[in-house]
Design a protein around this motif. Sequence first.
Motif, PDB file in Angstrom:
ATOM      1  N   THR A 637       0.840  -1.204   0.000  1.00  0.00           N
ATOM      2  CA  THR A 637       0.000   0.000   0.000  1.00  0.00           C
ATOM      3  C   THR A 637       0.874   1.252   0.000  1.00  0.00           C
ATOM      4  OG1 THR A 637      -0.051   0.298   2.405  1.00  0.00           O
ATOM      5  CG2 THR A 637      -1.687  -1.192   1.461  1.00  0.00           C
ATOM      6  N   GLY A 640      -1.809   6.796   1.407  1.00  0.00           N
ATOM      7  CA  GLY A 640      -3.188   7.240   1.161  1.00  0.00           C
ATOM      8  C   GLY A 640      -3.536   8.530   1.862  1.00  0.00           C
ATOM      9  N   GLY A 647      -3.559  11.809  -1.746  1.00  0.00           N
ATOM     10  CA  GLY A 647      -4.386  10.619  -1.520  1.00  0.00           C
ATOM     11  C   GLY A 647      -5.873  10.915  -1.636  1.00  0.00           C
ATOM     12  N   GLN A 649      -8.284   8.170  -1.109  1.00  0.00           N
ATOM     13  CA  GLN A 649      -8.997   7.247  -0.224  1.00  0.00           C
ATOM     14  C   GLN A 649      -7.990   6.689   0.774  1.00  0.00           C
ATOM     15  OE1 GLN A 649     -12.269   6.842  -0.679  1.00  0.00           O
ATOM     16  NE2 GLN A 649     -12.592   7.401  -2.841  1.00  0.00           N
ATOM     17  N   SER A 651      -6.038   4.180   1.372  1.00  0.00           N
ATOM     18  CA  SER A 651      -5.479   2.995   0.702  1.00  0.00           C
ATOM     19  C   SER A 651      -4.815   2.055   1.709  1.00  0.00           C
ATOM     20  CB  SER A 651      -4.468   3.411  -0.360  1.00  0.00           C
ATOM     21  OG  SER A 651      -3.505   4.280   0.207  1.00  0.00           O
ATOM     22  N   VAL A 675      -2.586  -1.665  -3.214  1.00  0.00           N
ATOM     23  CA  VAL A 675      -3.610  -0.620  -3.220  1.00  0.00           C
ATOM     24  C   VAL A 675      -2.892   0.719  -3.260  1.00  0.00           C
ATOM     25  CG1 VAL A 675      -5.652   0.303  -2.080  1.00  0.00           C
ATOM     26  CG2 VAL A 675      -5.005  -2.104  -1.710  1.00  0.00           C
ATOM     27  N   SER A 676      -3.158   1.486  -4.304  1.00  0.00           N
ATOM     28  CA  SER A 676      -2.567   2.815  -4.420  1.00  0.00           C
ATOM     29  C   SER A 676      -3.632   3.863  -4.130  1.00  0.00           C
ATOM     30  CB  SER A 676      -2.021   3.045  -5.836  1.00  0.00           C
ATOM     31  OG  SER A 676      -0.795   2.375  -5.985  1.00  0.00           O
ATOM     32  N   GLY A 677      -3.233   4.911  -3.397  1.00  0.00           N
ATOM     33  CA  GLY A 677      -4.204   5.901  -2.945  1.00  0.00           C
ATOM     34  C   GLY A 677      -4.609   6.918  -3.999  1.00  0.00           C
ATOM     35  N   CYS A 694      -7.148   3.940  -6.050  1.00  0.00           N
ATOM     36  CA  CYS A 694      -8.198   4.791  -5.499  1.00  0.00           C
ATOM     37  C   CYS A 694      -8.318   6.055  -6.355  1.00  0.00           C
ATOM     38  CB  CYS A 694      -7.854   5.194  -4.068  1.00  0.00           C
ATOM     39  SG  CYS A 694      -7.617   3.782  -2.972  1.00  0.00           S
ATOM     40  N   TYR A 699     -13.065   3.309  -6.488  1.00  0.00           N
ATOM     41  CA  TYR A 699     -11.934   2.387  -6.600  1.00  0.00           C
ATOM     42  C   TYR A 699     -11.955   1.705  -7.957  1.00  0.00           C
ATOM     43  CZ  TYR A 699     -12.389   2.975  -1.538  1.00  0.00           C
ATOM     44  OH  TYR A 699     -12.506   3.505  -0.294  1.00  0.00           O
ATOM     45  N   GLU A 723     -15.402   0.447  -0.273  1.00  0.00           N
ATOM     46  CA  GLU A 723     -14.417  -0.566   0.122  1.00  0.00           C
ATOM     47  C   GLU A 723     -15.036  -1.956   0.148  1.00  0.00           C
ATOM     48  OE1 GLU A 723     -12.390   0.066   3.792  1.00  0.00           O
ATOM     49  OE2 GLU A 723     -11.150   1.713   3.016  1.00  0.00           O
TER      50      GLU A 723
END
Lengths: 814, 111
Positions: A637, A640, A647, A649, A651, A675-677, A694, A699, A723
């Motif tokens: 990650t 986020g 950012g 979200q 993340s 997961v990238s923010g 995100c 998403y 989410e």
Amino acid sequence: MARRLVIIGAGMASGRLLEELFDRQPGAWDVTLFGAEPRGNYNRIMLSPVLAGEKQFDEIVTHDAQWYQAHGVTTRFGEPVVRIDRHARRVISPGGVTEYDKLIIATGSASFFIPVPGKDLPGVIGFRDYDDVQTMLDAARRPGGNAVIIGGGLLGLEAAAALNAQGMKVTVLHLMGHLMERQLDEAAGYLLQKELENRGINVICNAHTKAILGHDKVDAVLLEDGRVIDADLVVMAAGIRPETRLAIDAGLHVERGINVDDRMQTSDPNIYALGECVEHDATVYGLVAPLYDMARVLAQVLTGQDAAFVPPAVSTKLKVTGVDLFSAGDFADGDGREDIVFRDPARGIYKRLVLQNNRIIGAVMYGDTADSSWFFAKLKSGEDISAIRDSLIFGPAYQGGAPADPLAAVAALPPEAEICGCNGICKGAITSAIENGAHDLAAVRATTRASASCGSCSGLVEQLLALTLGEDFETPTEAPVCGCTDLGHDDIRRLVRARGLKSIPAIMQELGWKTSCGCHVCRPALNYYLICEYPLEYRDDAQSRFVNERNHANIQKDGTFSVMPRMWGGMTTPDELRAIADAAEKYDVPAVKVTGGQRIDLLGVRREDLPAIWADLNRAGLVSGHAYAKGLRTVKTCVGTDFCRFGTQDSTGLGIRLEKILWGSWTPHKVKLAVSGCPRNCAEATCKDIGIICVDSGYEVSVAGAAGMELKETEPLAKVATEDEVIALTCAFVQLYRENARYLDRPHKWVARVGMDWVRGQVVDDADQRAALIERFEISQSVYRKDPWAAQAEPDMRREKWAPLADLTLEAAE
Amino acid sequence: MSTWMDIAALDDIPPRGARVIKTRMGCVALFRTHDDQIFALDDACPHKKGPLSDGIVHGHAVTCPLHNWVIDLETGQAQGNERGQVNTYRARVEQGRVLLDISRLAARSAA
């Protein structure tokens, strides 16, 4: 108007007859089915597994009330026919009079009760129907009960093994010198007796029963030689007697059974008979294969076709779990007959072929029956085997020009076995489509939809084409998994499902493995398929795991291991870091490395130190990172919205949630997430197996990326707002991958094979399917979402098992 | 000449698995096959010295965990196209106990 067909007897023969009849000419007959038992057709030969507690009665019912209703069959179960009035063409039963145009007698057979005093005492029963099974199970429920089985044939031994498994003390009395003398020769009978005795069953051969003792119920059995054997239950399994009373009363021609001609017609042209109650050409049959042949012939006759019953070669397999036994044909010694025998006493294997004029006329196998279908096919075809005589006994694997029949496994499937899981298409439907002109894969897909979805059953459909069309079809088969089998991964997965195979030995036995216990290629694959298919029942086999998964650590080139605790979403704390640092010092870890998956690797840990270092890390709240597993690895990650000014979200939080749901799951190959923010994509999500980016509005979930030997960008799966939706899509995708991919195929390889459209259809478009996938994933995770490092209390994980067994450094020098 | 030494109970070694014993000549792996036979070999693959005791045991063979060389447990020979040989030692099972002939281990250390 439909003609009236009355059938007396709702056993296996009449059940098959009805199927054959309705397949050929639905609606032509108005059928009334009488059965003395208060239930419909069921698979009588599976009563033994029911008795052993391995199956439930429901599982062996072949036709239920719905089926009868759908086919317009009037059922009169629990109502025995008492008389046939041939002149008025009607049958009389407690419920009244039923008229017929054609009548079929399928009354089967009854247990033969040997004529000794006491045979009618309560507690003395036969073994023919479900009522008998219930009586036996009742007896077995009383602790310490004694059961005596009279008759060491197929049925008697199945009953003996089952009652033994149910906890009774069992004695088998057999009149002849060795068990199953009609099917086995002496040597195989001996091996079988030894196996049963090892299980605690008492076997007495040459046993002449003089009387059954007892007053108001059975107490014991008395033998001619004076021995007395205690008995709370006596099962008569000394043979069967065709049930011919109705036929005799009606004045039909009856000798040992009801005499029928090749068309199954009795001496009355309006009355047919089939099954165990008939006698054809001076032979009475008790096995199911000829009965099915009779059913087909009679269905053809009833629909106006020419047909004749030809007595088939029959083979026998004993349905006792753990006993492999096969017998077919004639194996008595005789002039002009030659034997080929193979024995392996250490493994308890015995194989014998009886040859006459260079043809196999008999085969007996004990302990290893994998090749039995191959031998049986040669026996039936009467093929000249002189060219392969020298290596014949070793089976198909050793025949240069004749590889094992890869179609055997598919051929063995019953018509109702499901081939295409996506569309619920069974073998029978596909075979009939092929017979009706669908002569290639595309045509089968167009007419039945089988293999038109995920395509993983294409191999099986092609085999069915080959099987049905013979040489007219050229099979483009999937490459075999390894040298131990001719089947490919997809075929094995489908067959495991279709045939309910629940252990590695079962798969190897049933699918004809060519090696005794597989190899390093097939065993891990089979172990995974079983874990995936039966998460609650199957017990992981550590010896079928690669070293890393067996030792929960990654082996290094010098035989040491790397240890890597999980860092949820790549987050850690000072306490965790301190514990890692302490462990690194305590165990002299030569290298500490920050990995690409956002965690810390301790490299060069000695094997015998593994349990101790895990325990130390566990105490600090750290768990296994599964950095060694074909399973969930990391969820990488970025920080986020918590810290980053770009950012969109949380993340990090989403990554942690995902990792906590997915961890511990076994998959066909490793699975990595990120997961990238924001679209700047600092977590590099677009080259992962599942990547989430995100954005302001939600998403973007994409899948099937790769950054290993191949480099590939992920493909979009769906864009969602919450989410929870991300998590649902991820779980469903992982489960779809788990259930369908070939072992050691990463998701991107699998998606390339089945197509992104199909994946999207299952995971995104079909809400029911998605929910079902998630549910199955959760069931599996209820077992596997746990830390293997913390399992040190389990016997396989005890610390001493990691250390050397002995230290001979002193002794060896003396 | 043989010198048999009682090493452990058969059940201390998992079926289709292995355990090692330490000797002055290095580690010796004791393999238990599916048919409950015991084979003793040096615990080092002839290829890159991988610990054979951590390999998958199948039939009377083991696959090295490092690079999948398959070693015949009866002869110590590498199978297939590979060339190589592992030292083997005589071992047997008697009444549930694993016995190892340590004469060669001793002889080698004496030499």
